[in-house]
Scaffold this motif. Sequence first.
Motif, PDB file in Angstrom:
ATOM      1  N   PRO A 188       1.850   1.506  -1.911  1.00 49.79           N
ATOM      2  CA  PRO A 188       2.933   1.226  -1.228  1.00 49.79           C
ATOM      3  C   PRO A 188       2.743   1.030   0.447  1.00 49.79           C
ATOM      4  O   PRO A 188       2.509   1.740   1.098  1.00 49.79           O
ATOM      5  CB  PRO A 188       3.861   1.893  -1.102  1.00 49.79           C
ATOM      6  N   ASP A 189       3.866  -0.191   0.893  1.00 49.54           N
ATOM      7  CA  ASP A 189       3.684   0.407   2.736  1.00 49.54           C
ATOM      8  C   ASP A 189       4.529   1.873   3.060  1.00 49.54           C
ATOM      9  O   ASP A 189       4.115   1.615   4.220  1.00 49.54           O
ATOM     10  CB  ASP A 189       4.105  -0.928   2.744  1.00 49.54           C
ATOM     11  N   GLY A 190       5.738   2.010   2.490  1.00 42.16           N
ATOM     12  CA  GLY A 190       6.326   2.944   2.620  1.00 42.16           C
ATOM     13  C   GLY A 190       6.973   3.570   1.631  1.00 42.16           C
ATOM     14  O   GLY A 190       6.371   3.206   0.481  1.00 42.16           O
ATOM     15  N   GLY A 202       6.748  19.471  -4.493  1.00 43.40           N
ATOM     16  CA  GLY A 202       6.983  18.684  -5.823  1.00 43.40           C
ATOM     17  C   GLY A 202       7.260  17.655  -5.352  1.00 43.40           C
ATOM     18  O   GLY A 202       6.480  16.500  -6.106  1.00 43.40           O
ATOM     19  N   VAL A 203       8.311  16.740  -4.566  1.00 45.91           N
ATOM     20  CA  VAL A 203       8.697  15.762  -3.610  1.00 45.91           C
ATOM     21  C   VAL A 203       7.276  15.334  -3.301  1.00 45.91           C
ATOM     22  O   VAL A 203       6.883  14.176  -3.130  1.00 45.91           O
ATOM     23  CB  VAL A 203       9.711  16.106  -2.859  1.00 45.91           C
ATOM     24  N   ARG A 204       6.525  16.628  -2.159  1.00 46.66           N
ATOM     25  CA  ARG A 204       5.515  16.139  -1.560  1.00 46.66           C
ATOM     26  C   ARG A 204       4.086  15.807  -2.751  1.00 46.66           C
ATOM     27  O   ARG A 204       3.565  14.943  -2.279  1.00 46.66           O
ATOM     28  CB  ARG A 204       4.937  17.189  -1.185  1.00 46.66           C
ATOM     29  N   ARG A 205       4.116  16.525  -3.599  1.00 47.85           N
ATOM     30  CA  ARG A 205       2.791  15.916  -4.256  1.00 47.85           C
ATOM     31  C   ARG A 205       3.158  15.027  -4.815  1.00 47.85           C
ATOM     32  O   ARG A 205       1.896  14.262  -5.540  1.00 47.85           O
ATOM     33  CB  ARG A 205       2.735  17.017  -5.509  1.00 47.85           C
ATOM     34  N   THR A 206       4.721  14.626  -5.391  1.00 49.90           N
ATOM     35  CA  THR A 206       4.626  13.114  -5.631  1.00 49.90           C
ATOM     36  C   THR A 206       4.818  11.676  -5.223  1.00 49.90           C
ATOM     37  O   THR A 206       4.223  11.230  -5.303  1.00 49.90           O
ATOM     38  CB  THR A 206       6.273  13.293  -7.006  1.00 49.90           C
ATOM     39  N   ALA A 207       4.644  12.226  -4.152  1.00 49.79           N
ATOM     40  CA  ALA A 207       4.428  11.567  -2.726  1.00 49.79           C
ATOM     41  C   ALA A 207       3.582  10.958  -3.149  1.00 49.79           C
ATOM     42  O   ALA A 207       3.421   9.368  -2.490  1.00 49.79           O
ATOM     43  CB  ALA A 207       5.558  10.927  -2.184  1.00 49.79           C
ATOM     44  N   ARG A 208       2.617  11.740  -2.794  1.00 52.68           N
ATOM     45  CA  ARG A 208       1.689  11.666  -1.924  1.00 52.68           C
ATOM     46  C   ARG A 208       0.610  10.899  -3.802  1.00 52.68           C
ATOM     47  O   ARG A 208      -0.142   9.999  -3.364  1.00 52.68           O
ATOM     48  CB  ARG A 208       0.281  12.981  -1.852  1.00 52.68           C
ATOM     49  N   ALA A 209       0.663  11.132  -4.808  1.00 52.40           N
ATOM     50  CA  ALA A 209       0.598  10.615  -5.539  1.00 52.40           C
ATOM     51  C   ALA A 209       0.510   8.697  -6.508  1.00 52.40           C
ATOM     52  O   ALA A 209       0.359   7.711  -6.625  1.00 52.40           O
ATOM     53  CB  ALA A 209       0.324  11.517  -6.714  1.00 52.40           C
ATOM     54  N   ALA A 210       1.808   8.309  -5.973  1.00 49.57           N
ATOM     55  CA  ALA A 210       2.379   7.572  -5.297  1.00 49.57           C
ATOM     56  C   ALA A 210       1.564   6.693  -4.887  1.00 49.57           C
ATOM     57  O   ALA A 210       2.112   5.472  -4.739  1.00 49.57           O
ATOM     58  CB  ALA A 210       4.067   7.636  -5.445  1.00 49.57           C
ATOM     59  N   ALA A 211       1.700   7.396  -3.447  1.00 43.20           N
ATOM     60  CA  ALA A 211       0.922   6.542  -2.785  1.00 43.20           C
ATOM     61  C   ALA A 211      -0.270   5.924  -3.246  1.00 43.20           C
ATOM     62  O   ALA A 211      -0.839   4.985  -2.536  1.00 43.20           O
ATOM     63  CB  ALA A 211       0.827   7.468  -1.378  1.00 43.20           C
ATOM     64  N   ARG A 212      -0.963   7.002  -3.013  1.00 47.23           N
ATOM     65  CA  ARG A 212      -2.470   6.611  -4.061  1.00 47.23           C
ATOM     66  C   ARG A 212      -2.543   5.611  -5.467  1.00 47.23           C
ATOM     67  O   ARG A 212      -3.151   4.539  -5.172  1.00 47.23           O
ATOM     68  CB  ARG A 212      -2.930   7.952  -4.137  1.00 47.23           C
ATOM     69  N   ALA A 213      -1.912   6.077  -6.159  1.00 45.37           N
ATOM     70  CA  ALA A 213      -1.761   5.389  -7.241  1.00 45.37           C
ATOM     71  C   ALA A 213      -0.974   3.347  -7.316  1.00 45.37           C
ATOM     72  O   ALA A 213      -1.577   2.750  -7.641  1.00 45.37           O
ATOM     73  CB  ALA A 213      -0.937   5.599  -8.085  1.00 45.37           C
ATOM     74  N   LEU A 214      -0.125   3.773  -5.955  1.00 39.20           N
ATOM     75  CA  LEU A 214       0.780   2.202  -5.793  1.00 39.20           C
ATOM     76  C   LEU A 214       0.616   1.200  -4.948  1.00 39.20           C
ATOM     77  O   LEU A 214       0.682   0.388  -4.220  1.00 39.20           O
ATOM     78  CB  LEU A 214       2.839   2.432  -6.698  1.00 39.20           C
TER      79      LEU A 214
END
Length: 145
Positions: A86-88, A72-84
């Motif tokens: 961020p630099d990291g 769940g963390v991996r999927r959420t981090a990937r989605a946050a990276a695509r949506a927002l």
Amino acid sequence: MSLTGAYDPDNVFAKILRGDLPCVKVWEDDRVLAFMDVFPQSEGHVLLVSKVSTARNLLEVEPAVLAELAEGVRRTARAAARALTPDGISVMQYNGDAGGQTVFHLHFHVVPRWADRALKGHGHAPMADAETLKALAGRIAAAMD
């Protein structure tokens, strides 16, 4: 609180899971809930909790539950990276009072980071506007795979 002790069924995350307190959901399934942190350290700060475990911390969690949360963390981090964009992204998990834990229900933080923005302190950030959180949750949810 120390690293050992009894689970408190009245902790804030238990209340959210029971529906006694509201949250801004990003996504959920039968076993994991991802929701916006109301005291975000950064824009898009998401918390993930198990819906089936009463582990207080990483030392107590069942291996299968930990695997579900990690995915769940991996999927959420990937989605946050695509949506927002961020630099990291920081993924954080605290254990025990001295380790920085403030809610004693195992949880993970997914915190988007930008090079030109300071990170707010854990447990010290101001409360976010609910409409802002809803908009961010929608953007992250739309980017889930």
